[in-house]
Design an enzyme around this catalytic site. Structure first.
Site, PDB file in Angstrom:
ATOM      1  N   ALA A 178      39.512  77.045  34.915  1.00  0.00           N
ATOM      2  CA  ALA A 178      39.794  77.284  36.333  1.00  0.00           C
ATOM      3  C   ALA A 178      39.618  78.757  36.657  1.00  0.00           C
ATOM      4  CB  ALA A 178      41.222  76.842  36.664  1.00  0.00           C
ATOM      5  N   ASP A 179      39.440  79.028  37.923  1.00  0.00           N
ATOM      6  CA  ASP A 179      39.406  80.394  38.415  1.00  0.00           C
ATOM      7  C   ASP A 179      39.956  80.399  39.830  1.00  0.00           C
ATOM      8  OD1 ASP A 179      38.173  83.155  37.562  1.00  0.00           O
ATOM      9  OD2 ASP A 179      37.833  82.932  39.719  1.00  0.00           O
TER      10      ASP A 179
END
Length: 192
Positions: free
Chosen positions: A73-74
């Site tokens: 994720a970011d």
């Protein structure tokens, strides 16, 4: 719950203690692996395209075997068409928080769930409105909480969130770094 995922060794490819805490809240057994990639993206991407691209870039950097399910994720802060990433130093953190003060911004998290047979990438956006913050409040937060590992130089679950966040539209957990409800729904419907 999610017993159909028992066949997988679940890996969270993130150093974020907040993502780890949120994933633990779903009662999922997982391991943490650090995936080091340069968080750069092609010129011309905007909004949700950026964290999705970076989440996939992290996924591509980790080899998979048949029984691995990888979560990457970011999260970005998007203000007036610009990304506010992680501040490099105190001055940058103060500048970012000053620019967020008294305004609404978007927090967008891109999530990539990957196995050898399947990949699903999605993003969730939350709107956050900050009250007008004083210089003293901003300095106090940066000095005492040192938010250098956080997009936009703040953690909503910390002091600045208590005193500064006036209004949230969307998922609170997304602002922490993982849109847990949408993520759970994707896992619940996972096949392959």
């Amino acid at each position: 719950m999610l017993s159909h995922l028992d066949k997988f060794r679940i890996i969270l490819g993130s150093q974020s203690p907040r993502r780890q805490e949120l994933l633990k809240g779903l009662n999922i057994d997982f391991e943490v692996k650090t995936i080091d990639v340069e968080e750069t993206y092609p010129h011309g991407l905007s909004g949700a395209e950026i964290p999705c691209y970076l989440a996939e870039k992290k996924a591509n950097a980790h080899p998979l075997d048949d029984n691995t399910l990888l979560i990457t994720a970011d999260t970005i802060v998007w203000l007036d068409g610009e990304v506010l990433g992680k501040p490099a130093n105190k001055e940058e953190a103060i500048s970012m928080l000053s620019s967020l003060s008294g305004k609404m911004h978007e927090v967008i998290t891109g999530v990539c769930i990957t196995t050898k047979k399947r990949r699903k990438t999605f993003s969730v956006m939350s709107e956050v409105t900050f009250a007008k913050l004083t210089e003293d409040e901003i300095s106090y937060y940066v000095e005492n909480y040192r938010p250098y590992d956080k997009a936009g130089a703040y953690g909503v679950q910390e002091w600045i969130g208590y005193v500064g966040v006036e209004h949230i539209e969307g998922s609170y957990y997304n602002i922490m770094g993982l849109p847990v409800q949408r993520f759970y729904t994707e896992l619940k419907n996972w096949h392959g």
